[in-house]
Scaffold this motif. Structure first.
Motif, PDB file in Angstrom:
ATOM      1  N   GLU A 220       0.821  -1.209   0.000  1.00  0.00           N
ATOM      2  CA  GLU A 220       0.000   0.000   0.000  1.00  0.00           C
ATOM      3  C   GLU A 220       0.858   1.264   0.000  1.00  0.00           C
ATOM      4  N   SER A 221       2.068   1.148   0.530  1.00  0.00           N
ATOM      5  CA  SER A 221       2.926   2.339   0.623  1.00  0.00           C
ATOM      6  C   SER A 221       3.720   2.627  -0.658  1.00  0.00           C
ATOM      7  N   LEU A 222       3.837   1.637  -1.567  1.00  0.00           N
ATOM      8  CA  LEU A 222       4.593   1.836  -2.810  1.00  0.00           C
ATOM      9  C   LEU A 222       3.727   2.512  -3.869  1.00  0.00           C
ATOM     10  N   SER A 223       4.262   3.498  -4.506  1.00  0.00           N
ATOM     11  CA  SER A 223       3.603   4.161  -5.639  1.00  0.00           C
ATOM     12  C   SER A 223       4.445   3.958  -6.896  1.00  0.00           C
ATOM     13  N   SER A 224       3.923   4.307  -8.055  1.00  0.00           N
ATOM     14  CA  SER A 224       4.669   4.138  -9.319  1.00  0.00           C
ATOM     15  C   SER A 224       5.926   4.996  -9.343  1.00  0.00           C
ATOM     16  N   LYS A 225       5.879   6.157  -8.741  1.00  0.00           N
ATOM     17  CA  LYS A 225       7.049   7.035  -8.727  1.00  0.00           C
ATOM     18  C   LYS A 225       8.142   6.455  -7.840  1.00  0.00           C
ATOM     19  N   VAL A 226       7.696   5.869  -6.718  1.00  0.00           N
ATOM     20  CA  VAL A 226       8.687   5.282  -5.834  1.00  0.00           C
ATOM     21  C   VAL A 226       9.348   4.105  -6.503  1.00  0.00           C
ATOM     22  N   ILE A 227       8.560   3.299  -7.210  1.00  0.00           N
ATOM     23  CA  ILE A 227       9.102   2.133  -7.912  1.00  0.00           C
ATOM     24  C   ILE A 227      10.074   2.579  -8.986  1.00  0.00           C
ATOM     25  N   ALA A 228       9.683   3.621  -9.743  1.00  0.00           N
ATOM     26  CA  ALA A 228      10.564   4.134 -10.806  1.00  0.00           C
ATOM     27  C   ALA A 228      11.854   4.670 -10.219  1.00  0.00           C
ATOM     28  N   TYR A 229      11.711   5.330  -9.067  1.00  0.00           N
ATOM     29  CA  TYR A 229      12.918   5.878  -8.428  1.00  0.00           C
ATOM     30  C   TYR A 229      13.848   4.767  -8.010  1.00  0.00           C
ATOM     31  N   GLU A 230      13.263   3.668  -7.453  1.00  0.00           N
ATOM     32  CA  GLU A 230      14.095   2.558  -7.032  1.00  0.00           C
ATOM     33  C   GLU A 230      14.770   1.903  -8.226  1.00  0.00           C
ATOM     34  N   GLN A 231      14.039   1.823  -9.328  1.00  0.00           N
ATOM     35  CA  GLN A 231      14.644   1.232 -10.527  1.00  0.00           C
ATOM     36  C   GLN A 231      15.781   2.089 -11.056  1.00  0.00           C
ATOM     37  N   ILE A 232      15.609   3.398 -11.048  1.00  0.00           N
ATOM     38  CA  ILE A 232      16.654   4.298 -11.527  1.00  0.00           C
ATOM     39  C   ILE A 232      17.874   4.195 -10.656  1.00  0.00           C
ATOM     40  N   GLN A 233      17.643   4.067  -9.357  1.00  0.00           N
ATOM     41  CA  GLN A 233      18.767   3.959  -8.433  1.00  0.00           C
ATOM     42  C   GLN A 233      19.563   2.700  -8.690  1.00  0.00           C
ATOM     43  N   LYS A 234      18.881   1.669  -9.128  1.00  0.00           N
ATOM     44  CA  LYS A 234      19.558   0.401  -9.353  1.00  0.00           C
ATOM     45  C   LYS A 234      19.994   0.223 -10.827  1.00  0.00           C
ATOM     46  N   TRP A 235      19.683   1.214 -11.715  1.00  0.00           N
ATOM     47  CA  TRP A 235      19.981   1.043 -13.170  1.00  0.00           C
ATOM     48  C   TRP A 235      21.472   1.186 -13.375  1.00  0.00           C
ATOM     49  N   ASP A 236      21.993   0.300 -14.265  1.00  0.00           N
ATOM     50  CA  ASP A 236      23.421   0.286 -14.537  1.00  0.00           C
ATOM     51  C   ASP A 236      23.802   1.027 -15.813  1.00  0.00           C
ATOM     52  N   GLY A 237      22.877   1.761 -16.411  1.00  0.00           N
ATOM     53  CA  GLY A 237      23.157   2.562 -17.608  1.00  0.00           C
ATOM     54  C   GLY A 237      22.822   1.873 -18.900  1.00  0.00           C
ATOM     55  N   VAL A 238      22.414   0.635 -18.852  1.00  0.00           N
ATOM     56  CA  VAL A 238      22.072  -0.104 -20.087  1.00  0.00           C
ATOM     57  C   VAL A 238      20.588   0.092 -20.343  1.00  0.00           C
ATOM     58  N   MET A 239      20.274   0.470 -21.588  1.00  0.00           N
ATOM     59  CA  MET A 239      18.889   0.741 -21.946  1.00  0.00           C
ATOM     60  C   MET A 239      18.132  -0.563 -22.095  1.00  0.00           C
ATOM     61  N   PRO A 240      16.966  -0.663 -21.586  1.00  0.00           N
ATOM     62  CA  PRO A 240      16.153  -1.863 -21.737  1.00  0.00           C
ATOM     63  C   PRO A 240      15.623  -1.981 -23.151  1.00  0.00           C
TER      64      PRO A 240
END
Length: 300
Positions: free
Chosen positions: A251-271
């Protein structure tokens, strides 16, 4: 010389005089008559009057009474409670020889004293009471087996007392109390009783130990059930807590939070695949050398 007649009479031998003896005899006879003209009946007794051997139907009560001297005689009959002790030998219903020590408290009523004296005499305890006691004891003993005589002694005593009253009351004898002091059996029977008691005690001990073992086993089983229930409840509580935590996290996760977490973990390679809203859907793992090779390849 004149003769003195008075002197002759004075010196003459005198005849014996019976006057004093007569009065002594009369006095003694008077004392005997007086002594036999009354009687005293002691307390707790009844006086049975005999007139020339004939028994009077009217007894004398306690105290002083006049009677005809030398004609009437008074016999004292006790109306106090008397004790008769005896040993009675009988056979029980299971054919065991039983020697019983008994004590009988009885009394003779005053109204029946003349009849008792006339028909039985002063020794009525030996002539009447003793055989009746023996008879009633034998009759009652034959109705019980040896073990019942021990365990139901009070019932046996009551039955014997009732039988004694039925047989002796008509003579004026009333049973105040009947006691069976002791039962004595043969040595073989006593040994058998002792062996039976030992066996019963051992059986009782075994049953007690079994009951105790059952209680201990039941207690241990209950402890295990309680422990299992507690463990299950703990697991259920832990699972429920984890589910509640997951639900709270979801309930506490939103789409922006998820996107932020993904960006934080992204290694620079485009999907290779993106969502329609530009979000990252699949993160395809392609090593850097493959990307570089693909970039250096000429386009048609």
């Amino acid at each position: 010389m004149p003769i003195d007649v008075r002197e002759i009479n004075r010196n003459a031998p005198r005849k014996p005089s019976f006057k004093g003896v007569k009065w002594a005899v009369i006095g003694l006879a008077a004392i005997l008559v007086a002594a036999n003209s009354f009687t005293i009946v002691p307390a707790g007794n009844t006086g049975v009057v005999l007139t020339l051997g004939e028994v009077s139907a009217n007894p004398l009560s306690e105290g002083f009474h006049l009677k005809a001297p030398f004609i009437q005689q008074v016999e004292d009959m006790s109306n106090k409670i008397q004790v008769f002790n005896a040993t009675a030998t009988a056979v029980s219903r299971d054919l065991q020889t039983v020697n019983s020590e008994i004590a009988v408290n009885y009394r003779l009523v005053s109204d029946k004293s003349p009849d008792m004296y006339k028909n039985v005499g002063l020794e009525y305890s030996t002539i009447l009471v003793s055989p009746v006691v023996q008879e009633c004891m034998k009759s009652a003993t034959a109705k019980y087996n040896a073990e019942q005589l021990i365990t139901e002694r009070e019932s046996v005593s009551t039955e014997v007392k009732t039988a004694l009253d039925e047989k002796l009351n008509i003579y004026g004898i009333y049973i105040e109390k009947f006691n069976i002091v002791n039962f004595d059996f043969t040595e073989e029977f006593n040994n058998a009783i002792e062996a039976k008691q030992v066996a019963e005690q051992n059986l009782l001990k075994t049953k007690t130990e079994q009951e105790q073992a059952k209680v201990v086993a039941k207690t241990e089983a209950e402890k295990k059930v309680i422990a299992a229930n507690a463990e299950a409840e703990a697991i259920l509580a832990q699972a429920q807590a984890q589910a509640d935590a997951n639900k709270l996290l979801e309930e506490s996760l939103s789409s922006k939070v998820i996107a932020y977490e993904q960006i934080q973990k992204w290694d620079g390679v485009m999907p290779k695949v993106t969502g329609k809203d530009g979000g990252l859907l699949i993160d395809v793992n392609i090593d850097e050398s493959a990307n570089n090779a693909a970039a250096s390849t000429p386009q048609n």
